[in-house]
Design a protein around this motif. Structure first.
Motif, short mmCIF file in Angstrom:
data_model
loop_
_atom_site.label_atom_id
_atom_site.label_comp_id
_atom_site.label_asym_id
_atom_site.label_seq_id
_atom_site.Cartn_x
_atom_site.Cartn_y
_atom_site.Cartn_z
N ILE A 126 -8.03 -7.55 -10.79
CA ILE A 126 -8.17 -8.60 -9.79
C ILE A 126 -9.35 -9.49 -10.16
N PRO A 127 -9.19 -10.81 -10.16
CA PRO A 127 -10.32 -11.70 -10.45
C PRO A 127 -11.49 -11.39 -9.51
N SER A 128 -12.69 -11.29 -10.07
CA SER A 128 -13.83 -10.83 -9.28
C SER A 128 -15.09 -11.58 -9.68
N ILE A 129 -15.94 -11.86 -8.67
CA ILE A 129 -17.19 -12.60 -8.87
C ILE A 129 -18.31 -11.92 -8.12
N GLY A 130 -19.48 -11.82 -8.75
CA GLY A 130 -20.68 -11.36 -8.08
C GLY A 130 -21.64 -12.52 -7.90
N PHE A 131 -22.17 -12.70 -6.67
CA PHE A 131 -23.14 -13.74 -6.37
C PHE A 131 -24.46 -13.11 -5.99
N SER A 132 -25.55 -13.62 -6.58
CA SER A 132 -26.88 -13.11 -6.29
C SER A 132 -27.88 -14.26 -6.22
#
Length: 257
Positions: A126-132
């Protein structure tokens, strides 16, 4: 029935009550259907840890049209696994970790519970993104990140990501962001990682601390350089950790006994 909005699964490692994930919910709720499954308390540094020795449970926090929020007793990765197994009505169009309170650039990607979420989503295809955001404060200002965050989510949904890849996105702690840079991971290391404290009855105890040492401070193609110069750093990240160059070299080694 046709689903009119993309479905996003959100989680974090700071807990469901953290400001970062609630800012994320507020920013995306109008355009997307959201299911939030987040830890019931802080789990920073959990990386890809899973719970295997004790049961994991979850409970409903809030439900309304297009938004369901749950708290989970486990790790960030447990949240994703449990959500995909039990909660979501269909495969999410995108999995998002964050917005994290703190920097997950460079080698921090290996320790980050936020990126554990993203890597688990990636493992599931599944396309996935982490934001920090590079600010650990509980009341950090996330407002200046939102136009960039929305653009990155929209672009990822429109363009997709190759199988086995995900995105590690870090925002500088600056209200004057210059733009977005596509970066590689900085070569760096944590040093002086424990503070020794005295205890009257034994040899003492240790608090995890430390400082980050950038081993290539002038490398403009790196995520750390981008952040230090007020750019959003997007680092495409892959789950296949095979060292292909070394693999080929090792085939020529003498393996006879």
């Amino acid at each position: 029935m046709v689903n009119s909005k993309p479905l996003l699964l959100l989680s974090n490692d700071d807990g469901y009550q953290a400001k970062g994930i609630n800012v994320l919910i507020e920013a995306l709720h109008d355009e997307y259907d959201l299911i939030v499954v987040a830890p019931d308390g802080p789990r920073s540094g959990a990386s890809c840890a899973i719970t295997s020795a004790v049961p994991v449970s979850y409970g409903t926090v809030r439900q309304e049209e297009g938004l369901s929020i749950y708290k989970c007793s486990g790790t960030p990765v447990d949240c994703v696994k449990l959500a995909l197994h039990t909660i979501v009505p269909r495969v999410p169009d995108l999995i998002i970790g964050g917005i994290n309170h703190g920097d997950n650039s460079s080698v921090n990607v290996h320790y980050s519970g936020t990126m554990g979420i993203v890597i688990e989503g990636c493992l599931k295809g599944i396309p996935s993104i982490g934001f920090s955001l590079c600010n650990h404060a509980a009341d950090a200002d996330f407002s200046f990140t939102l136009p960039f965050l929305k653009k990155i989510v929209k672009s990822t949904l429109e363009n997709g990501l190759p199988y086995g890849t995900c995105l590690n996105v870090n925002f500088p702690d600056s209200n004057e962001i210059k733009g977005i840079r596509i970066c590689r991971q900085t070569d760096g290391v944590w040093i002086n990682e424990f503070a020794h404290c005295e205890h009257p009855r034994n040899k003492g105890y240790f608090w995890l601390t430390g400082s980050y040492k950038n081993l290539e401070p002038s490398a403009e193609e790196t995520d750390h350089w981008a952040l230090e110069h007020d750019y959003v750093a997007i680092t495409p990240t892959q789950i296949d950790m095979t060292a292909y160059g070394l693999m080929e070299k090792m085939k020529s080694w003498d393996w006879s006994l």
